[in-house]
Design a protein around this motif. Structure first.
Motif, short mmCIF file in Angstrom:
data_model
loop_
_atom_site.label_atom_id
_atom_site.label_comp_id
_atom_site.label_asym_id
_atom_site.label_seq_id
_atom_site.Cartn_x
_atom_site.Cartn_y
_atom_site.Cartn_z
N ASN A 118 0.81 -1.20 0.06
CA ASN A 118 -0.09 -0.06 0.13
C ASN A 118 0.92 1.29 -0.05
O ASN A 118 1.48 1.61 1.09
N ASP A 171 0.10 4.14 0.29
CA ASP A 171 -0.27 5.41 1.16
C ASP A 171 0.65 5.22 2.48
O ASP A 171 0.59 6.15 3.07
N ASN A 172 0.98 3.71 2.97
CA ASN A 172 1.62 3.56 4.03
C ASN A 172 3.19 4.33 4.05
O ASN A 172 3.85 4.29 5.08
N GLN A 173 3.55 4.74 2.79
CA GLN A 173 5.04 5.31 2.75
C GLN A 173 4.95 6.57 2.66
O GLN A 173 6.24 7.16 2.20
#
Length: 279
Positions: A92, A94-96
């Motif tokens: 995902n 968005d997690n980074q």
């Protein structure tokens, strides 16, 4: 030059919901050469993502050892060196993504390493250029498509100048267009930038151009070899609950019907060429 990653007889134990000890990895030994492009496949629960997380010390083995450019992942003083050598891109994006502007997000890692500002600007521009996202440098990441977000996440890792990048199912949440964007970027990193790639995936077509394919089942490596060698074992892979590339599957069915074709066809181009050669 020595190996980028070496795992020696590693086990990884964890507790399940019933407080039972489970083995996610069971006596796994594997090595990664500089510049190599390795794809690891296996169904959910096979241990492939657990293995990926051992390759940059996100997880530490219960038994055995993992070395990244000669540094043991169990040595806490080397953790940052290890993670600079072996960067990781997750499923995902968005997690980074941590900043509100694309170029600020890419600069985040080098800033935390204490890289001088002039060098950071150079690295950000270089990373954006490599992933073909220069025109989005001033954009907000949340306005980008899934494939574009993943390319920005990759750029953030590139800016750290790793020798190896580990991709943990980076296309799993993307539509076909986003998948093509990311796979094209991964191949470019390997072929043009000479970055070592370890790519975890459950899409068989993503493995056909690898240097080596590793198949995992129940925390162990059960098959390993060049794509043509691995995917020619159609029945063996299907018994493990895995698919094979579509053209390999088609070739296998045509062979059953008596058509003289090799079992190791991987791509449409190969299939067309072989069919045209039939008398």
């Amino acid at each position: 030059m020595g190996k980028i990653i070496e795992a020696h007889n590693i086990q990884f134990q964890y507790k399940n919901n019933e407080d039972e000890t489970m083995l996610a990895l069971n006596d796994v030994t594997v090595s990664v050469e500089p510049g190599e492009f390795i794809v690891v496949i296996g169904h959910n629960g096979s241990g492939k993502s657990t293995l990926a997380k051992h390759m940059n010390a996100l997880l530490l083995p219960s038994e055995g050892d993992v070395f990244v450019k000669g540094l043991n992942t169990k040595d806490e003083e080397h953790i940052w060196d290890i993670r600079q050598t072996a960067g990781m891109v997750f499923q995902n994006p968005d997690n980074q993504l941590v900043a509100t502007i694309v170029e600020e997000d890419i600069a985040f890692g080098p800033e935390n390493l204490g890289i001088p500002p002039v060098e950071i600007v150079k690295r950000v521009e270089e990373a954006l250029s490599i992933v073909d996202m220069m025109e989005y440098r001033g954009k907000a990441p949340h306005l980008l498509s899934g494939g574009q977000k993943q390319r920005i996440a990759i750029a953030g890792v590139i800016a750290m100048r790793p020798d190896c990048i580990i991709f943990d199912e980076p296309t799993a949440m993307l539509d076909p267009s986003g998948r093509r964007e990311v796979i094209k970027t991964i191949h470019k990193l390997n072929k043009e930038e000479n970055i070592t790639i370890v790519h975890i995936t459950h899409f068989m077509e993503e493995a056909v151009h690898a240097d080596r394919v590793i198949v995992m089942e129940a925390g162990q490596i059960v098959l390993e070899g060049k794509p043509k060698e691995v995917f020619s074992k159609v029945e063996e892979l299907k018994a493990l609950g895995l698919d094979v590339p579509q053209m390999t599957d088609l070739a296998n069915e045509l062979i059953k019907e008596g058509i003289d074709l090799p079992q190791d066809i991987l791509t449409v181009d190969e299939m067309v060429m072989r069919l045209c050669q039939l008398k």
